[in-house]
Design an enzyme around this catalytic site. Structure first.
Site, short mmCIF file in Angstrom:
data_model
loop_
_atom_site.label_atom_id
_atom_site.label_comp_id
_atom_site.label_asym_id
_atom_site.label_seq_id
_atom_site.Cartn_x
_atom_site.Cartn_y
_atom_site.Cartn_z
N LYS A 283 0.86 -1.20 0.23
CA LYS A 283 0.11 0.06 0.16
C LYS A 283 1.12 1.28 -0.01
O LYS A 283 1.68 1.42 0.85
CB LYS A 283 -0.79 0.03 1.35
CG LYS A 283 -1.76 1.19 1.18
CD LYS A 283 -2.82 1.39 2.49
CE LYS A 283 -2.02 2.47 3.39
NZ LYS A 283 -1.94 3.79 2.68
N GLY B 242 6.90 4.35 8.53
CA GLY B 242 6.15 5.62 8.78
C GLY B 242 6.16 6.13 10.20
O GLY B 242 7.33 6.01 10.67
N SER B 243 5.36 6.65 10.82
CA SER B 243 5.39 7.26 12.08
C SER B 243 5.61 6.38 13.15
O SER B 243 4.83 5.01 13.04
CB SER B 243 3.95 8.10 12.28
OG SER B 243 2.97 7.39 12.26
N THR B 244 6.10 6.73 14.21
CA THR B 244 6.21 5.82 15.34
C THR B 244 4.83 5.38 16.01
O THR B 244 4.63 4.16 16.39
CB THR B 244 7.12 6.62 16.46
OG1 THR B 244 8.38 6.87 15.93
CG2 THR B 244 7.41 5.78 17.83
N GLY C 166 3.37 2.67 14.09
CA GLY C 166 4.18 1.61 14.19
C GLY C 166 4.04 0.73 15.16
O GLY C 166 4.00 -0.61 15.52
N GLU D 42 10.35 0.62 10.34
CA GLU D 42 11.12 1.55 10.32
C GLU D 42 10.51 2.87 10.40
O GLU D 42 9.68 3.13 9.68
CB GLU D 42 11.80 1.47 8.75
CG GLU D 42 13.08 2.23 8.47
CD GLU D 42 12.81 3.75 8.20
OE1 GLU D 42 12.93 4.73 9.12
OE2 GLU D 42 13.05 3.92 7.08
N CYS E 261 13.21 10.52 7.41
CA CYS E 261 13.11 10.03 8.76
C CYS E 261 14.72 10.12 9.32
O CYS E 261 14.80 10.13 10.59
CB CYS E 261 12.76 8.57 8.76
SG CYS E 261 13.45 7.51 7.35
N GLU F 293 10.20 14.88 15.82
CA GLU F 293 10.10 15.01 14.57
C GLU F 293 9.26 15.79 13.85
O GLU F 293 8.14 15.87 13.96
CB GLU F 293 9.83 13.54 13.80
CG GLU F 293 10.47 13.09 12.50
CD GLU F 293 10.18 11.56 12.31
OE1 GLU F 293 9.28 11.21 12.35
OE2 GLU F 293 11.11 11.37 11.46
P1 NDP Z 1 1.82 7.26 9.01
O1 NDP Z 1 2.49 6.44 9.69
O2 NDP Z 1 0.50 7.65 9.28
O3 NDP Z 1 1.75 6.63 7.38
C1 NDP Z 1 2.61 5.84 7.17
C2 NDP Z 1 1.78 4.61 6.19
O4 NDP Z 1 0.73 4.15 7.11
C3 NDP Z 1 0.89 5.38 5.16
O5 NDP Z 1 0.88 4.43 4.11
C4 NDP Z 1 -0.44 5.59 5.77
O6 NDP Z 1 -1.55 5.36 5.04
C5 NDP Z 1 -0.48 4.00 6.90
N1 NDP Z 1 -1.31 3.94 7.93
C6 NDP Z 1 -1.78 4.95 8.45
N2 NDP Z 1 -2.44 4.50 9.55
C7 NDP Z 1 -2.29 3.10 9.59
C8 NDP Z 1 -2.83 2.12 10.50
N3 NDP Z 1 -3.22 2.22 11.49
N4 NDP Z 1 -2.11 0.67 10.18
C9 NDP Z 1 -1.62 0.49 9.05
N5 NDP Z 1 -1.19 1.37 8.36
C10 NDP Z 1 -1.56 2.85 8.43
O7 NDP Z 1 2.50 8.77 8.60
P2 NDP Z 1 1.87 10.37 8.27
O8 NDP Z 1 1.83 10.34 6.98
O9 NDP Z 1 0.60 10.39 9.03
O10 NDP Z 1 3.09 11.16 8.83
C11 NDP Z 1 2.84 11.73 10.33
C12 NDP Z 1 4.24 11.80 10.82
O11 NDP Z 1 4.89 10.68 10.86
C13 NDP Z 1 5.18 12.70 10.21
O12 NDP Z 1 4.99 14.12 10.49
C14 NDP Z 1 6.60 12.35 10.47
O13 NDP Z 1 7.05 12.82 11.40
C15 NDP Z 1 6.19 10.80 10.54
N6 NDP Z 1 6.75 9.89 9.39
C16 NDP Z 1 7.84 9.39 9.43
C17 NDP Z 1 8.32 8.87 8.27
C18 NDP Z 1 9.44 7.88 8.36
O14 NDP Z 1 9.98 7.55 7.30
N7 NDP Z 1 10.23 7.40 9.37
C19 NDP Z 1 7.57 8.53 7.10
C20 NDP Z 1 6.37 9.48 7.08
C21 NDP Z 1 5.98 9.79 8.09
P3 NDP Z 1 -2.08 6.83 4.74
O15 NDP Z 1 -1.00 7.88 4.07
O16 NDP Z 1 -2.97 6.69 3.59
O17 NDP Z 1 -2.61 7.61 5.83
#
Ligand code: NDP
Length: 478
Positions: free
Chosen positions: A185, A237-239, A242, A259, A293, A390
């Site tokens: 996804k 994605g976000s902590t 995660g 990650e 990140c 972050e």
């Molecule tokens: P998210 O962690 O929400 O998004 C990462 C991925 O997870 C997206 O594909 C998202 O879908 C999906 N997702 C969201 N909720 C769920 C869930 N409950 N179960 C499974 N998958 C899910 O990050 P955000 O885009 O909301 O960003 C928020 C903050 O996270 C940023 O401001 C930044 O600080 C941090 N971040 C860190 C990253 C990294 O590489 N370490 C990358 C991105 C963000 P969808 O996008 O459709 O919501």
């Protein structure tokens, strides 16, 4: 293009959009075909202009189930049974097609994500292709990797919006090389290059069901993680998300790699080559608008050179060109979404309210789209939220130190542990510091360098598991 204070102006050099063909709407890629979703649809926009680019299907639980079933069939009948040397041929083919279609991929990535074309063209897409080449090389040599030779099964892979195609490559290439099949996804705001990658899978004649792409938001991701027939979850994605994923799979036998975020220290000693260090600081926090990140978002500079470093840093920041992501001269593109822009603004306001001093590069922001000027905060203390959380934007917090021990203590004073940078003339100091820093990746006299052969991943709240290199195979083998 925004106005800046430089000795001369660059003429606009926009990359043509003609090479990409964005359809009005997209379905899901399941079992080798594009199909309609059963859920609603959402729109993806160009963050530089707010122009609606396309309607995207939002996969519901039923769609996720169909994708997992397709992946399972492909795993049982074809992919897990195929010799590694045959799987490698498909991966090499994908790598070559990515290289051949690199301009198209780079333009589409910049349109959907907002990142400057010179980054998508010179960094993201070349590393994507290199990643498939690299793991193609492993596919028939798994027994030498030391992690077992058996694939896990069906992998659910969820990626963020900051490096849409690169994160896709980091997830899909090792999974396929090891004989797993995947349901991936992309993030809601950046689905287009993953859908173009689906076309590339068709072009490469990849057996149906080996790669499935389901678009959607958090609910789609939740359905993937919770699906009983998924063997492995890989998430970037976000902590917070995660942690939610770790809770969902607790008590199951699903394997997981996470990650997550970072708050990296970029440490500049007084013997560092200052001009090179300034370039490294700029690259560390303003590359990809700071949506990285492993961004060097905390500058730790030795007190004796702090004034000089800050003076040169501000002078350099004033030359950064912010504007149209498709202009080949652009250094800083658009913030990926209105939500992310709101978060950056909010945390920056908190920084000021907590007493830090804010300075932004002089530049005019375009009237449409989501923009934030490159910004630094000085007089930052370790307790400030901008030094702990972050920001995920072009915002640098500057702290000082006097001794190496103080630098280590401050660098490690974070819940994260993804990356760090060291700038010094002394090799011995690099090695000593690198040993003491609790960070998965430590760069010396450089920053944000990525290579498919090099493992990447974090400590503490930055997650667990490694991606890239031989280590990256461990997550997909038993
Ligand atoms: P998210 O962690 O929400 O998004 C990462 C991925 O997870 C997206 O594909 C998202 O879908 C999906 N997702 C969201 N909720 C769920 C869930 N409950 N179960 C499974 N998958 C899910 O990050 P955000 O885009 O909301 O960003 C928020 C903050 O996270 C940023 O401001 C930044 O600080 C941090 N971040 C860190 C990253 C990294 O590489 N370490 C990358 C991105 C963000 P969808 O996008 O459709 O919501």
């Amino acid at each position: 293009m925004a106005k800046r204070t430089t000795t001369f102006e660059y003429a606009p050099a926009p990359e043509s959009r003609a090479i990409v063909d964005i359809k009005p709407s997209y379905g899901l890629f399941v079992n080798g075909e594009f199909v309609d979703g059963h859920g609603k649809a959402f729109k993806t926009v160009n963050p530089a202009t707010e122009e609606v680019l396309a309607e995207i299907a939002e996969a519901d639980d039923h769609d996720v189930d169909l994708a997992v079933k397709a992946a399972r069939r492909a795993y049982d009948r074809v992919w897990s049974k195929m010799p590694g040397s045959e799987r490698a041929k498909y991966l090499y083919r994908i790598a070559r097609i990515i290289a051949e279609r690199s301009r198209e991929l780079a333009v589409l990535e910049s349109i959907d994500n907002g990142k400057p074309i010179k980054e998508s063209r010179d960094v993201d897409v070349p590393i994507v292709s290199a990643h498939f080449f690299y793991y193609a090389g492993w596919a028939d040599k798994l027994k030498y990797a030391g992690y077992g030779e058996q694939p896990l099964g069906v992998a659910a892979q969820i990626i963020p919006w900051n490096f849409p195609l690169l994160m896709l490559a980091w997830k899909i290439a090792p999974a396929l090389a090891c004989g797993n099949t995947v349901v991936l996804k992309p993030a809601e705001t950046t689905p287009l290059t993953a859908l173009l990658f689906a076309e590339i899978c068709q072009q490469a004649d990849l057996p149906p069901g080996v790669v499935n792409i389901v678009t959607g938001a958090g609910g789609t991701g939740q359905a993937m993680v919770a699906h009983p027939d998924v063997d492995k979850v890989a998430f970037t994605g976000s902590t917070d998300v995660g942690k939610a994923i770790a809770r969902t799979i607790a008590g199951t036998d699903k394997r997981v790699t996470l990650e997550l975020g970072g708050k990296a220290a970029n440490i500049v000693f007084d013997d560092a080559p200052i001009d090179q260090a300034v370039e490294g600081i700029v690259n560390g926090i303003f590359f990809n608008q700071g949506h990285v990140c492993c961004a060097g978002s905390r500058l730790l500079v030795q007190e004796s050179v702090a004034e000089d470093v800050l003076h040169r840093l501000k002078r350099r920041m004033a030359t950064l060109r912010l504007g149209d992501p498709l202009d080949k001269n652009t250094d800083v593109g658009a913030i990926n979404s209105a939500e992310q822009l709101a978060r950056i603004r909010e945390l920056s306001a908190v920084g000021e309210a907590e007493g830090a001093e804010r300075w932004s590069a002089p530049c005019e922001l375009p009237s449409h789209g989501y923009w934030f000027a490159p910004t630094i905060f000085t007089d930052v203390t370790q307790a400030h939220r901008i030094a702990r959380e972050e920001v995920f934007g072009p915002v640098l917090s500057v702290l000082t130190f006097r001794t190496p021990a103080e630098a280590v203590a401050k660098a490690n004073n974070t819940p994260y542990g993804l990356s760090a940078g060291i700038w010094t003339d002394k090799g011995s100091r690099i090695l000593k510091m690198a040993n003491q820093l609790r960070a998965g990746v430590v760069w010396a006299n450089t920053f944000n360098k990525f290579d498919p052969a090099s493992p990447f991943g974090g400590y503490k709240e930055s997650g667990y598991g490694r991606e890239g290199g031989r280590h990256g195979l461990e997550a997909y083998l038993r």
